[in-house]
Structures are given as structure tokens and as C-alpha cells.
Design an enzyme around this catalytic site. Sequence first.
Site, PDB file in Angstrom:
ATOM      1  N   GLU A  73       0.771  -1.081  -0.018  1.00 40.14           N
ATOM      2  CA  GLU A  73       0.001   0.132   0.097  1.00 40.14           C
ATOM      3  C   GLU A  73       0.827   1.347  -0.003  1.00 40.14           C
ATOM      4  O   GLU A  73       0.507   2.141  -0.720  1.00 40.14           O
ATOM      5  CB  GLU A  73      -1.089   0.205   1.324  1.00 40.14           C
ATOM      6  CG  GLU A  73      -1.740   1.327   1.003  1.00 40.14           C
ATOM      7  CD  GLU A  73      -2.743   1.512   2.570  1.00 40.14           C
ATOM      8  OE1 GLU A  73      -2.650   0.828   3.199  1.00 40.14           O
ATOM      9  OE2 GLU A  73      -3.293   2.596   2.362  1.00 40.14           O
ATOM     10  N   ASP A  93      -0.566  -5.029   3.231  1.00 36.35           N
ATOM     11  CA  ASP A  93      -1.205  -3.664   3.819  1.00 36.35           C
ATOM     12  C   ASP A  93      -0.233  -3.948   5.296  1.00 36.35           C
ATOM     13  O   ASP A  93      -0.865  -4.520   6.079  1.00 36.35           O
ATOM     14  CB  ASP A  93      -2.440  -3.872   4.166  1.00 36.35           C
ATOM     15  CG  ASP A  93      -3.231  -2.623   4.271  1.00 36.35           C
ATOM     16  OD1 ASP A  93      -2.463  -1.668   5.084  1.00 36.35           O
ATOM     17  OD2 ASP A  93      -4.297  -2.184   3.789  1.00 36.35           O
ATOM     18  N   ILE A  95      -0.210  -1.823   7.753  1.00 33.18           N
ATOM     19  CA  ILE A  95      -1.460  -1.503   8.998  1.00 33.18           C
ATOM     20  C   ILE A  95      -2.676  -1.249   8.163  1.00 33.18           C
ATOM     21  O   ILE A  95      -2.961  -0.301   7.616  1.00 33.18           O
ATOM     22  CB  ILE A  95      -0.868  -0.461   9.896  1.00 33.18           C
ATOM     23  CG1 ILE A  95       0.424  -0.642  10.383  1.00 33.18           C
ATOM     24  CG2 ILE A  95      -2.244  -0.006  11.036  1.00 33.18           C
ATOM     25  CD1 ILE A  95       0.819   0.437  11.483  1.00 33.18           C
ATOM     26  N   ASP A  96      -3.664  -2.510   8.340  1.00 32.75           N
ATOM     27  CA  ASP A  96      -4.903  -2.117   7.838  1.00 32.75           C
ATOM     28  C   ASP A  96      -5.571  -1.682   9.078  1.00 32.75           C
ATOM     29  O   ASP A  96      -5.939  -2.212  10.088  1.00 32.75           O
ATOM     30  CB  ASP A  96      -5.735  -3.206   7.282  1.00 32.75           C
ATOM     31  CG  ASP A  96      -6.763  -3.231   6.753  1.00 32.75           C
ATOM     32  OD1 ASP A  96      -6.995  -2.100   5.583  1.00 32.75           O
ATOM     33  OD2 ASP A  96      -8.115  -3.513   7.307  1.00 32.75           O
ATOM     34  N   THR A  98      -5.291   2.314   9.792  1.00 33.36           N
ATOM     35  CA  THR A  98      -4.315   3.220  10.096  1.00 33.36           C
ATOM     36  C   THR A  98      -5.091   4.451  11.032  1.00 33.36           C
ATOM     37  O   THR A  98      -4.757   4.789  12.120  1.00 33.36           O
ATOM     38  CB  THR A  98      -3.780   3.891   8.924  1.00 33.36           C
ATOM     39  OG1 THR A  98      -2.969   3.173   8.109  1.00 33.36           O
ATOM     40  CG2 THR A  98      -2.828   5.135   9.360  1.00 33.36           C
ATOM     41  N   ASP A 223      -6.293  -4.373   0.930  1.00 38.12           N
ATOM     42  CA  ASP A 223      -7.032  -4.511   2.119  1.00 38.12           C
ATOM     43  C   ASP A 223      -7.760  -5.969   2.145  1.00 38.12           C
ATOM     44  O   ASP A 223      -8.322  -6.528   3.327  1.00 38.12           O
ATOM     45  CB  ASP A 223      -8.451  -3.586   1.976  1.00 38.12           C
ATOM     46  CG  ASP A 223      -7.908  -2.265   1.775  1.00 38.12           C
ATOM     47  OD1 ASP A 223      -7.128  -1.805   2.705  1.00 38.12           O
ATOM     48  OD2 ASP A 223      -8.260  -1.406   0.783  1.00 38.12           O
TER      49      ASP A 223
HETATM   50  C1  IPD Z   1      -8.808   1.147   5.101  1.00 44.68           C
HETATM   51  C2  IPD Z   1      -9.631   0.163   6.234  1.00 44.68           C
HETATM   52  C3  IPD Z   1     -11.133   0.469   6.220  1.00 44.68           C
HETATM   53  C4  IPD Z   1     -11.642   0.686   4.528  1.00 44.68           C
HETATM   54  C5  IPD Z   1     -10.863   1.745   3.733  1.00 44.68           C
HETATM   55  C6  IPD Z   1      -9.424   1.236   3.746  1.00 44.68           C
HETATM   56  P1  IPD Z   1      -6.290   1.531   5.796  1.00 44.68           P
HETATM   57  O1  IPD Z   1      -7.280   0.809   5.084  1.00 44.68           O
HETATM   58  O2  IPD Z   1      -9.481  -1.112   5.650  1.00 44.68           O
HETATM   59  O3  IPD Z   1     -11.775  -0.261   7.156  1.00 44.68           O
HETATM   60  O4  IPD Z   1     -12.836   1.094   4.957  1.00 44.68           O
HETATM   61  O5  IPD Z   1     -11.455   1.552   2.641  1.00 44.68           O
HETATM   62  O6  IPD Z   1      -8.571   2.148   2.930  1.00 44.68           O
HETATM   63  O7  IPD Z   1      -6.022   2.795   4.977  1.00 44.68           O
HETATM   64  O8  IPD Z   1      -6.537   1.801   7.160  1.00 44.68           O
HETATM   65  O9  IPD Z   1      -5.089   0.737   5.592  1.00 44.68           O
HETATM   66 CA    CA Z   2      -6.153  -1.137   4.256  1.00 45.11          CA
HETATM   67 CA    CA Z   3      -2.857   0.622   5.293  1.00 52.24          CA
HETATM   68 CA    CA Z   4      -4.440   3.610   4.038  1.00 46.62          CA
END
Ligand code: IPD
Ligand code: CA
Ligand code: CA
Ligand code: CA
Length: 290
Positions: A73, A93, A95-96, A98, A223
Site C-alpha cells: 500500500e 497492507d 497496517i490495515d 491506520t 485490504d
Molecule cells: C482502510 C480500512 C477501512 C476501509 C478503507 C481502507 P487503511 O485501510 O480497511 O476499513 O474502509 O477503505 O482504506 O487505509 O487503514 O489501510
Molecule cells: Ca487497508
Molecule cells: Ca494500510
Molecule cells: Ca491507508
Amino acid sequence: MSSVELNEYFKYVKEIIIGAGQTVIEGLEQDDKNVETKGNIRFDLVTVFDRRVEDDFTTKIKQRYPDHQIIGEETWPANVTPKLTDTPTWIIDPIDGTINYIKKIPFIGISVALAIKGEIVIGIVYNPITNQFYSAIKGEGSYLNGKRIYATKNDDLRKAVIGNEISLASIPFLHDRTIERVRKLTEFGVLGFRSFGSAAISLCNVADGSLDVYFTDGLKCWDVAAGVLILEEAGGCAGNPNGKPFNMFSRVLLTAGNKVLLDKMVTILTECDEKTIAKVRELISPELRS
Ligand code: IPD
Ligand code: CA
Ligand code: CA
Ligand code: CA
């Protein structure tokens, strides 16, 4: 690809991810995480720890497997749509969730998948805060901290807890669509809604049966790549809300613990989406209506 080779990859990457968990934990308590926005998108945030985890992962994969490709990402160019080739590809990813991480909300996951010849064969989602390590190897089932997990067998939508998010990254039309979907499901009478702020963790929650359904828009392949394998190996299903098969590059996702529930959701969501599309058509000029 032999299962011995897959297990070898799995062992190596598990070690990296457990190490990355330490980095994430160390960063959690630091108030200055060097938060930046990506481009001019106000809600797309990144911290120094997202970048550190991804860099460290890339270095270690390249050391051991120099010919492998990485789709991450924080390093993938914003204007290029990722695609899978015949080269083994890691999708990360770092940190999913963030925003959760910045706000110290404990729903985050380090999400890593491996694609071989275009097919996801390893999926790992690790939450070092709650110490939950979800994993799957294609054909071998899904596990949480080494214990087999299964998606729900409940096929009654009235008894279902639905995970979803109003993704701010989506265009306004998609906001309307999400609100319409929630309205319709509320009228139908589902058991409840939950919004966890991490797609990877939500998918694992469908995989372990704590959520019955999860859907959202605006996703990227990192994701969902790992979480969908974990879900499918736990007996759950992933698809497109319009009933077509799942495609991790399509940015939309509907998942459920079983096919009966998925099909019921497709019927409801298709109805909502047609209504929202009709509303959008009304707003645009007659010449543009098809
Ligand atoms: C997000 C998370 C969130 C989702 C967003 C993503 P990130 O990822 O998964 O739940 O609704 O579309 O972008 O940016 O925290 O890695
Ligand atoms: Ca994510
Ligand atoms: Ca992320
Ligand atoms: Ca992100």
C-alpha cells in the site's frame, strides 16, 4: 507449487509478521507517529510505522526471494492499477486500520497475502494489539492462533450481525448507496450493524463467525487479498454485491458466512443499488440518461 514450498514461505513470512507486530506495538503508545496525509486526501493517513513495517517486509522478502514481486500500500504508485503476473507476488497492507491505530482503537491488522500464478495461496492477518494471528494456506483451512476457525452456518438474515463501513474515500454517490443499503437492511430487521474500521479484521471476523456478513466499497487489493482467502478457507463466501464473482481489484466487496446468506444479501443490495442509480439518473441531464 508443492505444499512443502508453501509451508516454507509461510514459516518465513510468519516470522517477519510477528517481528512487525513488535514495531506496531512500540509505535502504538507514541503520541508523535509522524502522521501525514497522502496527496491531498484528508482521510487517507499514513504514519512512520506503516512505512517502517512495509520497508522492513520488502527488505526481508527481497533478501530471501529476490525475484518475487511486492504490491504494498505505501509504496505502490497511486496512478498505477496493480495486477498479478506469473511472478510470485506478495500483497501487503502494513497496517490495515491506520485511523484506528492513530486513535488507539485496537482493531488493526498487518495483512499479507501471497499470489502464485495469479491465485492467492497464503493469507495472514495479524493484530498484535489483541494478539490474534489469523492465517490460511489454500486448501488447508483457516486458523486463529493455530486453532481451526469456521464461518457461521446461520442463514437467517434477521439473526445476522452485519459489518460495513461508510467509506469516506468513496464518491458521494457511493455514500448515498451505502445509506440506502443500511436503511433497507434496517427495515428488513437484521440483528445489528458493526463498523470496525479495518477491512482485513472484518473479513477475519466473518471467517471466525463473529460477523455474519461484511460489505463495503472503495477497497484496494491489499485490504482484502489475505482476508478473503482466510474467509473462504473457513467456509465463507466472497462476491461482488451484484452477484458476480469476487475480484480483488474491483473495489467493491460483499461477503457472508455462507452462500444462502450471500444470495439473500445480493437480492437486497441489488434492489438498493438500482434505486440509487435511478436517483443519480434523475439528477443528470436527459441526454446523458441511458
Ligand atoms: C482502510 C480500512 C477501512 C476501509 C478503507 C481502507 P487503511 O485501510 O480497511 O476499513 O474502509 O477503505 O482504506 O487505509 O487503514 O489501510
Ligand atoms: Ca487497508
Ligand atoms: Ca494500510
Ligand atoms: Ca491507508
